[in-house]
Enzyme design. Structure first.
Site, PDB file in Angstrom:
ATOM      1  N   GLY A  32       0.802  -1.221   0.000  1.00 48.08           N
ATOM      2  CA  GLY A  32       0.000   0.000   0.000  1.00 48.08           C
ATOM      3  C   GLY A  32       0.831   1.266   0.000  1.00 48.08           C
ATOM      4  N   ASP A  34       2.761   2.453   2.291  1.00 46.30           N
ATOM      5  CA  ASP A  34       4.105   2.207   2.816  1.00 46.30           C
ATOM      6  C   ASP A  34       5.059   1.769   1.703  1.00 46.30           C
ATOM      7  OD1 ASP A  34       6.111   1.943   4.774  1.00 46.30           O
ATOM      8  OD2 ASP A  34       5.432  -0.035   5.394  1.00 46.30           O
TER       9      ASP A  34
END
Length: 169
Positions: A32, A34
């Site tokens: 995602g 991150d």
């Protein structure tokens, strides 16, 4: 007073003093937001995250806390990493989600950041319902004393954008 704005798009394409990363506790990248921040920001972010793990956060960054690193190749000065809670139907973890926003703003203030871009923390693989996450995020930012001049929520899709827009109403 802090202005709250909304943008639909990719947080890694934002220009801001600080970009908030919905990190996992390892600080070593993930999926995602991150993963996208680590990929686009380049190896400098991961190098500083490894230093943090080797010094202050040997067991990882606790949920609801925040810490800053360089922004590497992103169009920002810093990345503020915060670990959102995993949503639970049986345990109220909303205080931890609010803490992510408060702590990210506290770190931004310590750095002198004036513009901060936030994703919809915990709404991806951590499954927090986006309407509730939007309410917690907006209410917390409004209630948190900060020198940050603009908080920009950068929402990946229209559903999240609309949920945040309803909260700003």
């Amino acid at each position: 007073m802090t202005a709250i704005t909304l943008v639909q798009g990719d947080i890694t394409r934002q220009s801001a003093d600080a970009i908030v990363n919905a990190a996992n506790s390892s600080l070593l990248g993930g999926g995602g937001v991150d993963g996208a921040i680590h990929r686009r920001g380049g190896p400098a972010i991961l190098a500083e995250c490894r230093e943090l793990r080797a010094s202050r956060y040997g067991k990882g960054l606790p949920t609801g806390q925040a810490v800053a690193t360089t922004a590497g190749d992103l169009d920002a000065r810093w990345v503020v990493h915060t670990v959102g809670p995993v949503w639970s139907a049986t345990e109220d973890r909303s205080g931890l989600l609010a803490s992510c926003h408060r702590e990210a703003l506290r770190v931004a203030d310590e750095l002198g950041a004036r513009t901060v871009a936030f994703p919809a923390i915990s709404t991806g693989v951590y499954r927090w319902p986006v309407e509730d996450a939007a309410r917690i995020a907006v209410d917390t930012v409004r209630a948190t004393p900060t020198a940050v001049e603009e908080v920009r929520f950068v929402l990946f899709d229209d559903r999240a954008y609309q949920a945040f827009a309803r909260q700003l109403g």
